[in-house]
Write a protein that holds these residues in place. Structure first.
Motif, PDB file in Angstrom:
ATOM      1  N   ALA A  39      -8.600 -80.457  38.453  1.00  0.00           N
ATOM      2  CA  ALA A  39      -9.507 -81.371  39.151  1.00  0.00           C
ATOM      3  C   ALA A  39     -10.934 -80.893  38.947  1.00  0.00           C
ATOM      4  N   SER A  40     -11.857 -81.828  39.003  1.00  0.00           N
ATOM      5  CA  SER A  40     -13.273 -81.496  38.852  1.00  0.00           C
ATOM      6  C   SER A  40     -14.066 -82.130  39.981  1.00  0.00           C
ATOM      7  N   PRO A  41     -15.259 -81.604  40.265  1.00  0.00           N
ATOM      8  CA  PRO A  41     -16.103 -82.194  41.320  1.00  0.00           C
ATOM      9  C   PRO A  41     -16.756 -83.493  40.902  1.00  0.00           C
ATOM     10  N   TYR A  42     -16.357 -84.031  39.749  1.00  0.00           N
ATOM     11  CA  TYR A  42     -16.903 -85.298  39.261  1.00  0.00           C
ATOM     12  C   TYR A  42     -15.885 -86.438  39.421  1.00  0.00           C
ATOM     13  N   GLY A  43     -14.956 -86.280  40.358  1.00  0.00           N
ATOM     14  CA  GLY A  43     -14.002 -87.345  40.646  1.00  0.00           C
ATOM     15  C   GLY A  43     -12.927 -87.518  39.605  1.00  0.00           C
ATOM     16  N   ASN A  67     -22.579 -77.395  40.155  1.00  0.00           N
ATOM     17  CA  ASN A  67     -23.709 -77.089  39.292  1.00  0.00           C
ATOM     18  C   ASN A  67     -23.287 -76.848  37.846  1.00  0.00           C
ATOM     19  N   LEU A  68     -21.980 -76.831  37.598  1.00  0.00           N
ATOM     20  CA  LEU A  68     -21.490 -76.626  36.236  1.00  0.00           C
ATOM     21  C   LEU A  68     -21.402 -77.955  35.501  1.00  0.00           C
ATOM     22  N   THR A  69     -21.259 -77.889  34.200  1.00  0.00           N
ATOM     23  CA  THR A  69     -21.098 -79.102  33.400  1.00  0.00           C
ATOM     24  C   THR A  69     -19.699 -79.670  33.593  1.00  0.00           C
ATOM     25  N   ARG A  70     -19.506 -80.885  33.127  1.00  0.00           N
ATOM     26  CA  ARG A  70     -18.201 -81.524  33.272  1.00  0.00           C
ATOM     27  C   ARG A  70     -17.095 -80.724  32.588  1.00  0.00           C
ATOM     28  N   GLU A  71     -17.423 -80.126  31.452  1.00  0.00           N
ATOM     29  CA  GLU A  71     -16.407 -79.373  30.727  1.00  0.00           C
ATOM     30  C   GLU A  71     -16.077 -78.054  31.419  1.00  0.00           C
ATOM     31  N   GLU A  72     -17.039 -77.461  32.119  1.00  0.00           N
ATOM     32  CA  GLU A  72     -16.830 -76.161  32.753  1.00  0.00           C
ATOM     33  C   GLU A  72     -16.358 -76.270  34.197  1.00  0.00           C
ATOM     34  N   ALA A  73     -16.460 -77.447  34.801  1.00  0.00           N
ATOM     35  CA  ALA A  73     -16.240 -77.568  36.248  1.00  0.00           C
ATOM     36  C   ALA A  73     -14.779 -77.773  36.642  1.00  0.00           C
ATOM     37  N   TRP A  74     -13.876 -77.747  35.688  1.00  0.00           N
ATOM     38  CA  TRP A  74     -12.469 -77.987  36.015  1.00  0.00           C
ATOM     39  C   TRP A  74     -11.852 -76.763  36.704  1.00  0.00           C
ATOM     40  N   ALA A  75     -11.115 -77.016  37.769  1.00  0.00           N
ATOM     41  CA  ALA A  75     -10.302 -75.988  38.432  1.00  0.00           C
ATOM     42  C   ALA A  75      -8.843 -76.320  38.171  1.00  0.00           C
ATOM     43  N   THR A  76      -8.070 -75.340  37.731  1.00  0.00           N
ATOM     44  CA  THR A  76      -6.701 -75.590  37.257  1.00  0.00           C
ATOM     45  C   THR A  76      -5.712 -74.669  37.957  1.00  0.00           C
ATOM     46  N   VAL A  77      -4.554 -75.239  38.312  1.00  0.00           N
ATOM     47  CA  VAL A  77      -3.439 -74.467  38.861  1.00  0.00           C
ATOM     48  C   VAL A  77      -2.162 -74.904  38.157  1.00  0.00           C
ATOM     49  N   ARG A  78      -1.170 -74.052  38.202  1.00  0.00           N
ATOM     50  CA  ARG A  78       0.151 -74.378  37.656  1.00  0.00           C
ATOM     51  C   ARG A  78       1.154 -74.352  38.807  1.00  0.00           C
ATOM     52  N   VAL A  79       1.978 -75.386  38.871  1.00  0.00           N
ATOM     53  CA  VAL A  79       2.960 -75.486  39.941  1.00  0.00           C
ATOM     54  C   VAL A  79       4.335 -75.748  39.342  1.00  0.00           C
TER      55      VAL A  79
END
Length: 334
Positions: free
Chosen positions: A241-245, A292-304
């Motif tokens: 997910a990213s802070p850009y929706g 404050n990060l770019t769209r490419e850098e702003a992703w947060a990832t988890v594995r479930v």
């Protein structure tokens, strides 16, 4: 100790227990003066800590015990509790109380239903006149009609009206076995703590997300099993997910890589009253720095684990939308 309450929202209570039942067969219920908490801690898989306000499911709520805050800890079978609540879906009134029978603690769920009862219309002389003897021809005159025609002194009174239908109340009490837990046995149980999330996002409709997740899990499982020879191998899904929706769900194995992506989702703003430090805490929060990060850098990832994730999404029967909080560390991964 005593506990009793009227069930204000039987549908929500039933859906909640049905959702928890997907994860475990036993629930720990904590009752006190301020809230009701349902906790599921299976041997493996996801834990659930659901805190509800009292007025969301109960009214005329009363709880008393010798512990601070009038706290009562109960361990209850979700299977039996959900079954009892499902029988009360169409009830006009339902209540729950903690009682005891033969020294065994019980949750007694009392259900009041209204049934529509009516008496059968009694037979009339007109109905009897329409009956024919087996030996009579279709066009012959019935014996009752002949007798009536030969005797002018016979008078027929109007038959009495059928009684009006009436409502009848039925009261049923179902008992669910419960174990009262001493405070010492639950003192060491605490809600898991996680680092501050980097992304808050409103997920797509959960039932839609559940269908896609289960499809990805099934597609990846045969390839993973073939590579390792283990038919029971768990498939991990990649959630981002990213802070850009934006939100992504995918699976990657040696044989395939599949991904679905949503855009235009909502990133809820943090409430300063709920964050330590207020406005300053919000400015220093990890999710604020992520923006404050770019769209490419702003992703947060988890594995479930795919199957476990699918069971968690079963809460879609209770609420179709939910806010997810994600950190970049794969803390779900073993």
């Amino acid at each position: 100790m005593r506990f009793k309450a009227a069930i204000r929202n039987i549908h929500t209570f039933t859906k909640l227990t049905g959702s928890l039942l997907l994860l475990s067969k036993v629930v720990w219920i904590r009752l006190d003066n301020d809230q009701v908490r349902f906790t599921v801690i299976p041997e493996r898989g996801s834990q659930v800590w659901a805190v509800l306000s009292i007025d969301s499911i109960f009214e005329d709520y009363s709880v008393h015990s010798n512990t601070p805050g009038n706290t009562i800890h109960l361990q209850v079978s979700l299977t039996h509790l959900n079954r009892a609540l499902r029988s009360a879906i169409n009830a006009t009134f339902a209540s729950i109380r903690l009682t005891k029978k033969d020294g065994i603690p019980l949750l007694a769920i009392t259900i009041t239903t209204t049934t529509f009862a009516s008496l059968r219309r009694p037979p009339t002389l007109e109905g009897l006149n329409e009956r024919r003897l087996p030996s009579e021809a279709p066009n012959s005159t019935s014996r009752a009609e002949v007798d009536r025609g030969n005797d002018d002194s016979i008078s027929f009174q109007d038959h009495p009206p059928a009684p009006f239908p009436s409502d009848r109340e039925t009261t049923i009490t179902q008992s669910v076995a419960a174990t009262v837990l001493p405070p010492q046995s639950v003192a060491s149980i605490h809600e898991p703590t996680c680092r501050e999330p980097d992304v808050h996002i409103l997920l797509p409709p959960l039932l839609q997300l559940k269908a896609i997740s289960e499809r990805f899990t099934k597609l990846a499982l045969p390839t993973s099993s073939a590579a390792t020879g283990d038919e029971n191998l768990s498939t991990r899904l990649i959630l981002s997910a990213s802070p850009y929706g934006e939100f992504r769900i995918g699976v990657q194995t040696a044989a395939c890589k599949i991904e679905s992506k949503w855009q235009g989702l909502t990133n809820p703003e943090l409430d300063p009253t709920q964050i330590e430090g207020g406005e300053e805490g919000v400015r220093e929060h990890a999710s604020t720095r992520q923006k404050n990060l770019t769209r490419e850098e702003a992703w947060a990832t988890v594995r479930v684990e795919g199957r476990d994730w699918g069971r968690v999404l079963g809460v879609g029967r209770l609420g179709g939308r939910v806010v997810a909080c994600k950190s970049p560390d794969p803390f779900f991964e073993k």
